[in-house]
Design a protein around this motif. Structure first.
Motif, short mmCIF file in Angstrom:
data_model
loop_
_atom_site.label_atom_id
_atom_site.label_comp_id
_atom_site.label_asym_id
_atom_site.label_seq_id
_atom_site.Cartn_x
_atom_site.Cartn_y
_atom_site.Cartn_z
N ARG A 1 0.81 -1.22 0.00
CA ARG A 1 0.00 0.00 0.00
C ARG A 1 0.85 1.27 0.00
O ARG A 1 0.41 2.32 -0.43
N TYR A 2 2.08 1.16 0.48
CA TYR A 2 2.94 2.35 0.56
C TYR A 2 3.53 2.73 -0.80
O TYR A 2 4.08 3.82 -0.94
N VAL A 3 3.49 1.81 -1.75
CA VAL A 3 4.07 2.13 -3.07
C VAL A 3 2.99 2.22 -4.14
O VAL A 3 3.24 1.96 -5.31
N ARG A 4 1.80 2.60 -3.73
CA ARG A 4 0.76 2.89 -4.72
C ARG A 4 1.20 4.12 -5.52
O ARG A 4 2.07 4.88 -5.09
N ALA A 5 0.55 4.31 -6.69
CA ALA A 5 1.02 5.32 -7.65
C ALA A 5 1.17 6.72 -7.07
O ALA A 5 2.00 7.50 -7.52
N ASP A 6 0.38 7.04 -6.04
CA ASP A 6 0.45 8.41 -5.51
C ASP A 6 1.16 8.46 -4.16
O ASP A 6 1.00 9.41 -3.40
N GLU A 7 1.93 7.42 -3.83
CA GLU A 7 2.66 7.44 -2.55
C GLU A 7 4.18 7.34 -2.79
O GLU A 7 4.70 8.00 -3.67
N LEU A 8 4.86 6.47 -2.07
CA LEU A 8 6.31 6.39 -2.20
C LEU A 8 6.73 5.73 -3.52
O LEU A 8 6.02 4.87 -4.03
N HIS A 9 7.90 6.13 -4.01
CA HIS A 9 8.42 5.49 -5.22
C HIS A 9 8.98 4.11 -4.90
O HIS A 9 8.91 3.20 -5.72
N LEU A 10 9.56 3.99 -3.71
CA LEU A 10 10.23 2.74 -3.33
C LEU A 10 9.99 2.45 -1.86
O LEU A 10 9.88 3.36 -1.05
N ALA A 11 9.97 1.18 -1.54
CA ALA A 11 9.94 0.75 -0.14
C ALA A 11 11.10 -0.20 0.07
O ALA A 11 11.24 -1.18 -0.67
N PHE A 12 11.93 0.09 1.06
CA PHE A 12 12.98 -0.88 1.38
C PHE A 12 12.29 -2.20 1.65
O PHE A 12 11.31 -2.25 2.39
N ASN A 13 12.82 -3.26 1.08
CA ASN A 13 12.30 -4.54 1.49
C ASN A 13 13.35 -5.22 2.34
O ASN A 13 14.44 -5.54 1.86
N PHE A 14 13.03 -5.40 3.60
CA PHE A 14 14.02 -5.89 4.55
C PHE A 14 14.06 -7.40 4.65
O PHE A 14 14.78 -7.95 5.48
N GLN A 15 13.31 -8.10 3.81
CA GLN A 15 13.27 -9.56 3.92
C GLN A 15 14.66 -10.17 3.72
O GLN A 15 15.02 -11.14 4.38
N LEU A 16 15.40 -9.59 2.77
CA LEU A 16 16.72 -10.14 2.47
C LEU A 16 17.67 -9.89 3.65
O LEU A 16 18.49 -10.75 3.99
N LEU A 17 17.51 -8.74 4.26
CA LEU A 17 18.35 -8.39 5.41
C LEU A 17 18.01 -9.24 6.64
O LEU A 17 18.84 -9.42 7.52
N LEU A 18 16.79 -9.78 6.65
CA LEU A 18 16.39 -10.60 7.79
C LEU A 18 16.64 -12.09 7.56
O LEU A 18 16.60 -12.88 8.50
N ALA A 19 16.89 -12.48 6.30
CA ALA A 19 17.02 -13.91 5.99
C ALA A 19 18.37 -14.47 6.43
O ALA A 19 19.40 -13.82 6.27
N ASP A 20 18.34 -15.67 6.98
CA ASP A 20 19.60 -16.36 7.29
C ASP A 20 20.23 -16.91 6.02
O ASP A 20 19.60 -16.92 4.96
N TRP A 21 21.45 -17.39 6.16
CA TRP A 21 22.15 -17.98 5.01
C TRP A 21 21.60 -19.38 4.78
O TRP A 21 22.14 -20.40 5.22
N ASP A 22 20.48 -19.42 4.10
CA ASP A 22 19.75 -20.66 3.92
C ASP A 22 18.95 -20.50 2.62
O ASP A 22 18.27 -19.48 2.43
N ALA A 23 19.06 -21.48 1.73
CA ALA A 23 18.48 -21.32 0.40
C ALA A 23 16.98 -21.05 0.47
O ALA A 23 16.46 -20.17 -0.23
N GLU A 24 16.30 -21.78 1.33
CA GLU A 24 14.84 -21.62 1.41
C GLU A 24 14.49 -20.22 1.91
O GLU A 24 13.60 -19.56 1.38
N GLU A 25 15.20 -19.79 2.94
CA GLU A 25 14.91 -18.46 3.50
C GLU A 25 15.19 -17.36 2.48
O GLU A 25 14.44 -16.40 2.36
N LEU A 26 16.30 -17.51 1.77
CA LEU A 26 16.65 -16.47 0.79
C LEU A 26 15.62 -16.46 -0.35
O LEU A 26 15.17 -15.40 -0.79
N ARG A 27 15.24 -17.64 -0.77
CA ARG A 27 14.27 -17.72 -1.86
C ARG A 27 12.92 -17.13 -1.43
O ARG A 27 12.28 -16.38 -2.17
N THR A 28 12.51 -17.45 -0.20
CA THR A 28 11.25 -16.90 0.31
C THR A 28 11.34 -15.38 0.40
O THR A 28 10.38 -14.67 0.08
N ALA A 29 12.49 -14.89 0.84
CA ALA A 29 12.66 -13.42 0.94
C ALA A 29 12.48 -12.77 -0.43
O ALA A 29 11.80 -11.75 -0.57
#
Ligand code: GLC
Length: 529
Positions: free
Chosen positions: A284-312
């Protein structure tokens, strides 16, 4: 999948940020120009050429506004001036001009949710009676219980302890972070208008955009109800649906207001710091009239694990699918342990970090690098007596805070301050033994992390393999991720403990030795297929 940017009918210069690589300058720790042991604007200026040669497109500079530094600049006493420790407005203008001259865009931090307690407004509020217009700019309330001696609700501060502090005279004020960071009330028209004035002030000086601090804050629920603790754990939901401190619907009005200002300055952009875990809520924060970008922190939260990285990756792409925004990938920043350390530290953490950046830079969309990522900087464990983060005190010394990931950047030489400052007495101490980590040492070594970043950024900017804003997963061995971009880039990441065969294709870059067509464990390769 992300929409293909090629299909978006906007001139390239206007949406330059769509696939840009941003470099986060944590100003206190990047480079010290005046020898006081604290990084500053002059220091950044002296390192612009390094950044241009590194190959990034844009900078994000963390707050450099006048501040008593209770939260190292995220407590802003005047949003439209420069803190003397960091320089002055003339120095800022010179930095901006030089950055632009080198083809680097410059974005700055906007801290709307709260001010410093030393901002004139808050001092006025303290001097004014309950119910006054001066208090209405902040969130002052009467307390509960006998004599109003209990906080107005049970909200905790993100930094530990209650989110309320009582003032002489009896009322309480809300601070989601430190007590020196009172929250502003965005239902107050003056507060909103002032934010607009700040935006226009920096836009008129020529900045290319903003990183918006706590972009999921700003709006508070009507009546400020108590948060409800989970029955099983007795804990509050942190940044989830039950966390009433954040992600309230009213916040989107603020983002629309910001966007309207930016629309009047074509080519400018805003990225939000959004700790919102649910993909749909985040979208909802990156709708056309709001922010251009939203940091996605999933990658920063993922452990070194293929499944976690893929899910992120999947979650990040799902978030932006159906919005005009590209994904925005982050591995590290000034608030979280650095990824070299998260991935285990030492030689193995470094190997994994080399592989991780090839993943980050191969993904479609925007990438944010944190200063020192390109040197493979690890976190540094610090003794109690040098800790500065307000989290340390507010948590009653149970949480050490974020100083470990904020150590000054080592530039050259073999002893502290490694060219960061002419003073060895830096605001956070730099460890012994960092000679090999310096930019100078790494620039001379083709096998270094810095050389890997430089080559990766050059390829990303110039190779047609990176064309197209989409990706699709390819079949991959267990413990591996593989995907393809429309331009022909194939990225294979091996998180498994065994070497794996590589797919067909011309090797563009690898994080490790890939002789014999085999990718070792904890490594990644880019192929053009
Ligand atoms: C953001 C900043 C963090 C700061 C907090 C309060 O999370 O990234 O460093 O402490 O906001 O402003």
């Amino acid at each position: 999948m992300t929409p293909d940017p090629a299909s978006v009918p906007v001139p390239a210069a206007v949406d330059w940020w769509r696939d840009a690589v941003f470099y986060q300058v944590y100003i206190r720790s990047f480079a010290d120009g005046d020898g006081d042991g604290v990084g500053d604007l002059a220091g950044i200026r002296s390192r612009l050429r390094y950044l241009a040669e590194l190959g990034v497109d844009a900078l994000w500079i963390t707050p450099f506004y006048p501040s008593p530094m209770a939260d190292h600049g995220y407590d802003v006493a005047d949003p439209r001036d420069v803190e003397p420790v960091f320089g002055d407005l003339a120095e800022f203008d010179a930095l901006l001009e030089e950055a632009h001259g080198l083809g680097l865009r410059m974005t700055i931090d906007l801290v709307p949710n709260h001010s410093s307690h030393l901002r004139e407004w808050f001092q006025e509020a303290l001097a004014a009676p309950p119910g006054s217009p001066a208090r209405a700019r902040y969130v002052f309330r009467d307390g509960r219980g006998p004599g109003g001696g209990e906080p107005p609700n049970n909200w905790p501060s993100v930094f530990g302890g209650p989110a309320w502090t009582r003032v002489p005279g009896g009322q309480w004020y809300l601070h989601l972070f430190a007590a020196e960071q009172p929250d502003l009330d965005f239902t107050n028209r003056e507060v909103l208008a002032d934010l607009e004035t700040t935006l226009r002030f920096w836009l008129a000086r020529g900045v290319d955009g903003f990183r918006i601090d706590v972009a999921h804050g700003m709006a508070k629920p009507e009546g400020l109800p108590d948060m409800v603790a989970a029955e099983d754990t007795g804990l509050f939901d942190d940044h989830g649906p039950g966390d009433l401190r954040f992600d309230q619907d009213g916040v989107h009005d603020v983002h629309r207001r910001i966007r309207r200002v930016l629309e009047q300055h074509p080519g400018t952009m805003a990225v939000g710091e959004l700790w919102v875990h649910d993909d749909d809520r985040l979208a909802r924060y990156v709708r056309a009239d709001e922010l251009h970008l939203a940091f996605n922190f999933q990658l920063l939260l993922a452990d070194w694990d293929a499944e976690e990285l893929r899910t992120a990756v999947d979650h990040s792409l799902a978030t932006v699918a159906g919005t005009p925004a590209p994904a925005c990938w982050v591995l590290s920043n000034h608030d979280r342990p650095r990824h070299v350390t998260r991935y285990g530290g030492g030689a193995s953490g470094t190997r994994r970090a080399r592989a991780a950046v090839l993943l980050q830079l191969a993904l479609p969309g925007v990438a944010y690098l944190y200063n020192g990522d390109e040197l493979g900087m690890p976190d540094v464990e610090l003794p109690d007596e040098v800790l500065q983060d307000p989290i340390w005190e507010r948590s009653g010394h149970t949480e050490r805070g974020r100083d470990s990931c904020r150590i000054p950047v080592p530039w050259s030489g073999t002893a502290a301050a490694y060219g960061f400052s002419t003073s060895p007495d830096t605001w956070l101490p730099m460890p012994a033994g960092w000679g090999a980590l310096t930019a100078e040492a790494q620039a001379a070594d083709a096998g270094s992390m810095l050389s890997l970043y430089r080559t990766a950024l050059r390829l990303r900017a110039t190779s047609p393999a990176f064309g197209g804003g989409a990706m699709h997963w390819l079949p991959a061995p267990d413990g591996c991720l593989a995907f393809r971009r429309p331009g022909g880039l194939v990225c294979l990441l091996n998180v498994s403990p065994a070497p794996v065969p590589m797919p067909e294709g011309h090797v563009l870059l690898a994080s490790d030795d890939v002789c014999g067509g085999v990718l070792p464990p904890d490594a990644a390769v880019w192929l053009h297929a």
